[in-house]
Design a protein around this motif. Sequence first.
Motif, PDB file in Angstrom:
ATOM      1  N   ASP A 285      45.831  16.491  -0.415  1.00 54.90           N
ATOM      2  CA  ASP A 285      47.241  18.090  -0.563  1.00 54.90           C
ATOM      3  C   ASP A 285      48.485  17.888  -1.965  1.00 54.90           C
ATOM      4  O   ASP A 285      48.555  16.334  -1.424  1.00 54.90           O
ATOM      5  CB  ASP A 285      47.581  18.332   1.217  1.00 54.90           C
ATOM      6  N   ILE A 287      51.172  19.759  -3.432  1.00 60.24           N
ATOM      7  CA  ILE A 287      51.969  21.344  -2.790  1.00 60.24           C
ATOM      8  C   ILE A 287      52.983  21.003  -3.913  1.00 60.24           C
ATOM      9  O   ILE A 287      53.982  20.155  -4.393  1.00 60.24           O
ATOM     10  CB  ILE A 287      52.423  20.928  -1.166  1.00 60.24           C
ATOM     11  N   LEU A 302      57.161  27.561  -0.056  1.00 63.14           N
ATOM     12  CA  LEU A 302      56.279  26.911  -0.688  1.00 63.14           C
ATOM     13  C   LEU A 302      55.563  27.403  -1.327  1.00 63.14           C
ATOM     14  O   LEU A 302      55.495  28.835  -1.009  1.00 63.14           O
ATOM     15  CB  LEU A 302      54.868  26.274   0.731  1.00 63.14           C
ATOM     16  N   GLN A 305      49.674  25.343  -3.349  1.00 58.78           N
ATOM     17  CA  GLN A 305      49.368  24.205  -2.280  1.00 58.78           C
ATOM     18  C   GLN A 305      48.003  24.001  -2.922  1.00 58.78           C
ATOM     19  O   GLN A 305      47.306  25.183  -3.107  1.00 58.78           O
ATOM     20  CB  GLN A 305      49.234  24.812  -1.477  1.00 58.78           C
TER      21      GLN A 305
END
Length: 427
Positions: A285, A287, A302, A305
């Motif tokens: 993951d 980001i 965000l 991602q």
Amino acid sequence: MRTLSIGLRLSLALFSMAWFDLDVSGGPWPRFRGPNGTGISSEKDIPVRWGEKDGVVWKTKIPGVGNSSPVTWETFVFLQSSSADGNERRLMCLDAGTGKVLWSRSVTGAKAAMHPKNSMASSTPATDGVRVYALFWAGQELTLNAYDLQGNPVWNHKLGTFTGQHGAGASPVVYGDKVFLANDQDGSAALVALDAKTGQEAWQAPRRPFRACYSTPFLLEEPGRAPELIVSSTAGITSYNPQSGAQNWDYVWKFTGMALRTIGSPLYHDGLIIANSGDGSGARDTIAIKIPTAGNPAPPSLVWQKQTRSFPYVPTMLVYGDYLFFVNDVGVASCCDAKTGKEVWTQRLGSPVSASPILIDGKIYSVNEDGTVHVFEAGSTFKLLAKNSVGESVLATPAAADNRLFIRGKTHLFCISKTPDKESAQR
């Protein structure tokens, strides 16, 4: 240079630590991944291809075992090691020009369970040119020790026991008059700040605990805003006031599945902070968040991602120009648009990788676990410039300073540099 006064050394130290994203100077490599953790150097004369003329100018056998990366200041190189039986932890100082061991200081330790790729000396020391700060994991207890550049003990600070599935391995950083450690463990987590001169605790900020994380903080400094200490872990990405420990803002990492572990360190690029996490299962993951601007209280948000295995778990990434570069754990190099995460190119380099790549004069140096060193352009197309080898396995991240490249292998520290011609040597 060794005769510099303490006052001048401290002034130089504070100056070097004050730079942020634009610091790609050819000065010291004082912490994990160099100036402020960027992994970037502007050294101009480090060899790209190693041959009979330019290449390994010295190699020194490092006793014991360890994955600690080398750091430098002036003519000194520092790294950590552990005796093979686990009964001793060491901080070593070598001469950068010759590879001679100048001094070695040790503390007692004991064996402990850990990940097969971890070691009992995986923490990378940090230095401000006045003192060297080393985190020792004795098997249970953690202590942060400070020495002067001649190896004299200055202070030690006990941090308590360490609990973690894979063992300890976090690295300290120093900024101004404080030393910082993200003491993240299984079930407990805190950001600790110590007085660099005395070792006394200046402040401690608790963090949400999940799984032990190993990413190293950096200092964000931009015009119009106070310095911020940026920390990344499973809990998320947080900004702290380095003087007081007060939290400026916090972004909570939202995982779609299990909470993942951060080993690679966060990066900054044009208002974004980029961080990667993963797990031994293959889950990944990565980001990028937009951080609050000066005078704007809006929370971080965000921007992109990615949850694909093309991104790394252990190695830290690089930002250069408009691009995000990385080599993942299975040895695949990639370039992405830093603002969107969109892939630009990808290229397999070979065997697995644990060491983080570094960038020297616009070229990326990436070391595979088998000791193969790939050098390729940091550009919008992949161009391999050279393929070299140090002849032994490598898990530690290299360092670059004073036209020398330092690579810590399984049994040796290698210095790679251009060999001066006879006329230059006589001068």
